[in-house]
Design a protein around this motif. Structure first.
Motif, mmCIF file in Angstrom:
data_model
loop_
_atom_site.group_PDB
_atom_site.id
_atom_site.type_symbol
_atom_site.label_atom_id
_atom_site.label_comp_id
_atom_site.label_asym_id
_atom_site.label_seq_id
_atom_site.Cartn_x
_atom_site.Cartn_y
_atom_site.Cartn_z
ATOM 1 N N GLU A 14 0.634 -1.247 0.143
ATOM 2 C CA GLU A 14 0.097 0.004 0.042
ATOM 3 C C GLU A 14 0.813 1.115 0.284
ATOM 4 N N GLY A 15 2.109 0.985 0.119
ATOM 5 C CA GLY A 15 2.959 2.163 0.033
ATOM 6 C C GLY A 15 4.114 2.035 1.038
ATOM 7 N N PHE A 16 5.350 2.563 0.978
ATOM 8 C CA PHE A 16 6.738 2.491 1.516
ATOM 9 C C PHE A 16 7.491 3.153 1.145
ATOM 10 N N LEU A 17 8.612 3.660 2.177
ATOM 11 C CA LEU A 17 9.777 4.125 2.063
ATOM 12 C C LEU A 17 10.863 3.207 2.398
ATOM 13 N N ALA A 18 11.748 2.958 1.662
ATOM 14 C CA ALA A 18 12.796 2.127 2.089
ATOM 15 C C ALA A 18 14.130 2.750 2.205
ATOM 16 N N ALA A 19 14.948 2.475 3.322
ATOM 17 C CA ALA A 19 16.439 3.153 3.432
ATOM 18 C C ALA A 19 17.306 2.117 2.830
ATOM 19 N N ALA A 20 18.046 2.661 2.015
ATOM 20 C CA ALA A 20 19.193 1.891 1.675
ATOM 21 C C ALA A 20 20.512 2.541 1.273
ATOM 22 N N ALA A 21 21.921 1.924 1.378
ATOM 23 C CA ALA A 21 23.076 2.739 1.410
ATOM 24 C C ALA A 21 23.507 2.562 -0.017
ATOM 25 N N PHE A 22 24.185 3.540 -0.477
ATOM 26 C CA PHE A 22 24.901 3.677 -1.641
ATOM 27 C C PHE A 22 26.201 3.825 -1.690
ATOM 28 N N ASP A 23 27.066 3.212 -2.362
ATOM 29 C CA ASP A 23 28.538 3.457 -2.801
ATOM 30 C C ASP A 23 28.164 4.666 -4.026
ATOM 31 N N HIS A 24 29.163 5.475 -4.159
ATOM 32 C CA HIS A 24 29.027 6.512 -5.278
ATOM 33 C C HIS A 24 30.255 6.307 -5.956
ATOM 34 N N SER A 25 29.979 6.365 -7.659
ATOM 35 C CA SER A 25 30.890 5.847 -8.376
ATOM 36 C C SER A 25 31.902 7.084 -8.819
ATOM 37 N N ASP A 26 31.635 8.137 -8.041
ATOM 38 C CA ASP A 26 32.792 9.349 -8.304
ATOM 39 C C ASP A 26 33.552 9.415 -7.036
ATOM 40 N N GLY A 27 33.470 8.312 -6.026
ATOM 41 C CA GLY A 27 34.431 8.632 -5.074
ATOM 42 C C GLY A 27 33.969 9.329 -3.859
ATOM 43 N N ALA A 28 32.783 9.800 -3.956
ATOM 44 C CA ALA A 28 32.158 10.399 -2.858
ATOM 45 C C ALA A 28 31.932 9.447 -1.667
ATOM 46 N N PRO A 29 31.967 9.809 -0.579
ATOM 47 C CA PRO A 29 31.660 8.779 0.591
ATOM 48 C C PRO A 29 30.051 8.109 0.535
ATOM 49 N N PRO A 30 29.928 7.013 0.851
ATOM 50 C CA PRO A 30 28.905 6.340 0.639
ATOM 51 C C PRO A 30 27.618 7.176 1.279
ATOM 52 N N SER A 31 26.363 7.030 0.847
ATOM 53 C CA SER A 31 25.158 7.873 1.470
ATOM 54 C C SER A 31 24.075 7.171 1.571
ATOM 55 N N ILE A 32 22.931 7.481 2.146
ATOM 56 C CA ILE A 32 21.817 6.648 2.368
ATOM 57 C C ILE A 32 20.602 7.490 1.792
ATOM 58 N N PHE A 33 19.945 6.726 0.914
ATOM 59 C CA PHE A 33 18.578 7.297 0.341
ATOM 60 C C PHE A 33 17.425 6.667 1.196
ATOM 61 N N ALA A 34 16.330 7.424 0.947
ATOM 62 C CA ALA A 34 14.941 6.882 1.238
ATOM 63 C C ALA A 34 14.358 6.595 -0.036
ATOM 64 N N LEU A 35 13.943 5.468 -0.415
ATOM 65 C CA LEU A 35 13.356 4.993 -1.836
ATOM 66 C C LEU A 35 12.002 4.888 -1.676
ATOM 67 N N PRO A 36 11.220 5.759 -2.375
ATOM 68 C CA PRO A 36 9.837 5.673 -2.503
ATOM 69 C C PRO A 36 9.334 4.558 -3.395
ATOM 70 N N HIS A 37 8.106 3.935 -2.680
ATOM 71 C CA HIS A 37 7.721 2.763 -3.635
ATOM 72 C C HIS A 37 7.419 3.013 -5.043
ATOM 73 N N ASP A 38 7.223 3.985 -5.188
ATOM 74 C CA ASP A 38 6.642 4.357 -6.678
ATOM 75 C C ASP A 38 7.750 4.960 -7.555
ATOM 76 N N ALA A 39 8.888 5.123 -7.184
ATOM 77 C CA ALA A 39 9.803 5.515 -8.020
ATOM 78 C C ALA A 39 10.083 4.893 -9.214
#
Length: 367
Positions: A161-186
């Protein structure tokens, strides 16, 4: 602290869980109802400041609330843990806009929050690499954007029915890893069918895949994943331990409710486990409350491992005292609690992973 039974805190929820606990564990038909039930009981607001829509209290109060739910249904407590942990991420996030926009619907139980940071917690402990990648797209009207790719094989509370999911990402440009909230309808985000679990089947547990999803900085929980994970790890694991505490309490209560002869036969074991549960619970509460686990995560790992062993022993003792009645469908919750207890050692980070981490810690300390 003095545990407040769910029947006292939220009697309607306790009754609903007792009526449906077996179905929640064995089937997926009630998966959509668990989160709204937790929301109506106002449990999701515990430990959240009043000015942010919560009912105040501390993270320890939230741990105890999860324990109260786990005493009735570990599947419901698993959903509660995922939701409350995601809420904790927003409480710690510097992204005020993200918190303001989504926290109200998370606290009410209208929107699900899924903690997809199990992989990231293992990354923090050098157990595995991050499984998600972010590629910068540049700025649009001064707002940074990224293309996101990768997959996470196991996330709970991915409510259809709807969610946000937290996930951590490596960055291809060498920036430090970050965390995004992923909306279910992205666009580019795919949720799998529910995983075919042997128990906890109404927990909305599935896999997520990202193929070229594009999100901007308004969805970024933090741009410094490592330091953020260090700060939230005590709550992540502490709230998770609430599931073990509640299940152990319920199993030991079942032992106490057994026949006089059965109670007498296991009296010493029951007394030992009850005392050990009190000691471990207090150690957990103190460490989370006073922040000592921030500097000594190994101490938190030890509590988590010890609680898992205690749950196993408590449930086995319940099986002994329940006897043949526990092997009949509908006669007791012993069989369900046995299945629930089997899950405790494998929820990420698993007991094996934590033991390996402690072994590495001891080797490093010795060197």
């Amino acid at each position: 602290m003095n545990a407040l039974p769910l029947a006292s805190r939220a009697p309607a929820l306790a009754a609903w869980l007792d009526e449906h606990a077996e179905a929640i564990d064995a089937d997926q038909d009630l998966a959509a109802q668990i989160l709204p039930q937790l929301g109506r009981a106002q449990l999701l607001r515990i430990g959240v400041p009043v000015n942010l829509g919560g009912s105040d209290g501390t993270t320890v109060d939230a741990i105890d609330a999860i324990a109260g739910v786990a005493a009735h249904s570990l599947a419901a407590a698993f959903v509660f843990w995922g939701q409350r942990t995601f809420i904790e991420y927003l409480l710690h996030s510097p992204n005020e806009g993200l918190r303001t926009r989504w926290l109200p619907s998370l606290l009410s139980g209208e929107l699900a929050g899924a903690t997809g940071l199990s992989n990231a917690m293992k990354y923090l402990s050098s157990l595995e690499s991050l499984q998600m990648n972010a590629t910068p797209l540049g700025d649009t009207d001064g707002i940074r954007q990224w293309t996101l790719n990768g997959s996470l094989p196991w996330i709970t509370n991915l409510r259809r029915e709807g969610f946000l999911a937290a996930a951590a990402f490596d960055h291809s440009d060498g920036a430090p890893p970050s965390i995004f909230a992923l909306p279910h309808d992205a666009t580019g985000l795919t949720r799998s069918d529910d995983l075919d679990l042997i128990a906890l089947r109404s927990s909305n547990t599935a896999a997520l895949r990202l193929d070229g999803a594009v999100l901007d900085s308004s969805w970024q929980i933090t741009d410094d994943a490592r330091n953020f994970l260090v700060r939230v790890r005590p709550a992540f694991l502490g709230l998770q331990c609430g599931m073990s505490i509640g299940l152990a309490r319920r199993a030991l209560a079942a032992v106490e409710a057994s026949s006089a002869a059965a109670r007498e036969a296991v009296a010493d074991e029951a007394a030992y486990l009850t005392n050990e549960l009190d000691v471990l619970s207090q150690r957990l509460f103190d460490g989370v409350q006073h922040g000592t686990f921030l500097a000594t995560p190994a101490a938190l790992f030890e509590v988590r491992i010890a609680l898992a062993a205690l749950v196993d022993a408590a449930v086995r003792l319940e099986v002994q005292t329940t006897g043949g009645r526990g092997y009949l469908r509908g006669q007791s919750g012993s069989a369900r609690r046995t299945r629930e207890a089997a899950f405790v050692p494998i929820v990420t980070p698993s007991i094996v992973q934590l033991k390996n981490q402690l072994a590495q810690h001891r080797q490093t300390k010795a060197a």
